[in-house]
Design an enzyme around this catalytic site. Structure first.
Site: not given
Length: 444
Positions: A202-203, A210, A294, A297
């Site tokens: 990926e670039k 994030h 899922r 955390v």
């Protein structure tokens, strides 16, 4: 409606306790599984029943699919909750549960496999109209193929393991001369970690954040976005601190990210709790990274800012009950989570965990507990919540300051350092900030 009255928890530590507590609220019986090293762990004592499934090593116990399924059948369970880590995103385990008429609390084995194979997941998201960063058209195993794609995409590029996760098999490559060595190292790492040497490109975005969106989807196909989180503070691709909501994101972009996450989940007929992760590069500039199939955390920060019990929601969805939240709730406040990790194994000789207004602690620690060396290093999560980010950061600083975990070495001092850094306080970090802070670039 699926009959679920008794749940086997295929995990350990704080997440096993979290699931036990949610089951109790819903009047569901619980079965804990444990390795010999966890004989005196809290989840073993708090579950209604407990079954030893093997010796201390993860491969002999918490990754031992057949022993876990045998324990579930032997105790007459209806369902298996995998928690996070271990077998939570293992399609073959989900398939084994399905084959034995055990409800796997999560999406189907087919969906787990689809999202677990990163290049295939990327192609699926492209087909669903989800924005992705420029990258290779599928995966590859030959260095020459990778070099051709890197030249086409343009450096810098991010090389990733197609079967990967957790930062393994990843390399940032800034120029063509470095590609062969970086490829061989990353592919070898991927082969060792996942038994699969397929890679994709990926670039590479230089200063992204994030951002992830929490979704819930019931068996009838009703899908909602519950909230978003900023998980930018990472060390070697491992999350350290998490925030909710992602205050850095402007409202039009936030709304679009939520719509796209719901669109992504609906396109694959998702069921349960899941997280769609994006790289965020500014207003209206975000790109699909991966989907975690899922519970995460960091789910507590979303629970506290959306008034939603995500684990209970997982259980209700597994029972076939419809979602009761029809629209995403606006965040009522702000929440911040710190992951407490053990640097060494050993016995907890003294323990004081923070409490009081605006503090939640999720842990399986107790004084005298023996922290084993065999499993993930995270031993506790401290979550602070309140009216706004500056207030909550001050609450967290106070909480970390009063925490005492004696007998082992932990990352508490490191967390306090991060909480006092000006860039963190100003919210001007990116996903590389901690790595540069800890390992500054060499001077000329």
């Amino acid at each position: 409606m699926t009959l679920v009255k008794k749940v086997l928890i295929a995990n350990r530590g704080e997440i096993a306790l979290r699931i036990i507590r949610a089951c109790r609220l819903l009047h569901l019986k619980t079965v804990a599984v444990y390795a010999t090293a966890d004989k005196f762990a809290l989840h073993v004592g708090l579950a209604d029943e407990a079954v030893c499934i093997g010796s201390a090593s993860p491969e002999a116990s918490y990754l031992n699919q057949r022993n876990i399924v045998a324990a579930a059948l032997g105790t007459h369970c209806d369902a298996v909750h995998p928690g996070y880590g271990f077998l939570s995103e293992n399609a073959s385990f989900a398939k084994l549960c399905e084959a034995n008429q055990l409800k796997f609390i999560g999406p189907s084995a087919k969906v787990i496999a689809l999202m677990g194979e990163k290049a295939q997941a990327r192609a699926t998201m492209v087909a669903a109209g989800v924005p992705v960063a420029p990258g290779s058209d599928g995966d590859f195993t030959a260095v020459a193929v990778g070099q051709t794609w890197a030249d086409r995409i343009g450096y810098p590029v991010m090389l990733k393991a197609s079967a990967g996760g957790g930062g393994k098999g990843m390399r940032v490559i800034t120029n063509a001369a470095d590609f062969p060595e970086a490829f061989n190292l990353a592919q070898g790492e991927a082969q060792n970690a996942f038994g699969d040497g397929h890679m994709y490109l990926e670039k590479y975005l230089t200063h992204p954040r994030h951002i992830e969106v929490q979704i819930l989807a019931d068996q009838a196909g009703h899908t909602i976005a519950v909230g978003d989180r900023d998980c930018t503070i990472q060390h070697h691709h491992q999350k350290v601190l998490e925030e909710a909501p992602a205050v850095i994101v402007d409202e039009p972009t936030r709304a679009k990210m939520h719509r796209v996450a719901v669109q992504a989940a609906a396109s694959i007929h998702y069921e349960g709790a899941g997280t769609v992760e994006f790289l965020y590069d500014g207003p209206n500039q975000f790109y699909f990274m991966e989907m975690n199939t899922r519970i995460q955390v960091e789910h507590p920060v979303t629970e506290l800012t959306s008034h939603t019990d995500l684990v209970a929601a997982q259980l209700k969805i597994a029972q076939g009950k419809p979602l009761t939240l029809t629209t995403p709730q606006a965040p009522a406040n702000f929440a911040l989570e710190c992951r407490i990790t053990a640097n060494t194994a050993g016995t907890i000789t003294a323990l004081h965990l923070p409490d009081g207004h605006g503090i939640r602690t999720d842990t399986a620690l107790y004084q005298g507990y023996q922290v084993p060396p065999y499993y993930d290093a995270m031993i506790a999560k401290i979550i602070a919540y309140g009216p706004d980010r500056p207030t909550v950061i001050r609450q967290m600083q106070s909480a970390i300051d009063e925490t005492v975990i004696a007998g082992i070495s932990t990352n508490l001092d490191f967390l306090m350092q991060l909480l006092q850094e000006s860039k963190f306080l100003d919210n001007t970090t990116d996903i590389n900030w901690v790595d540069h802070l800890v390992e500054p670039a060499p001077t000329a």
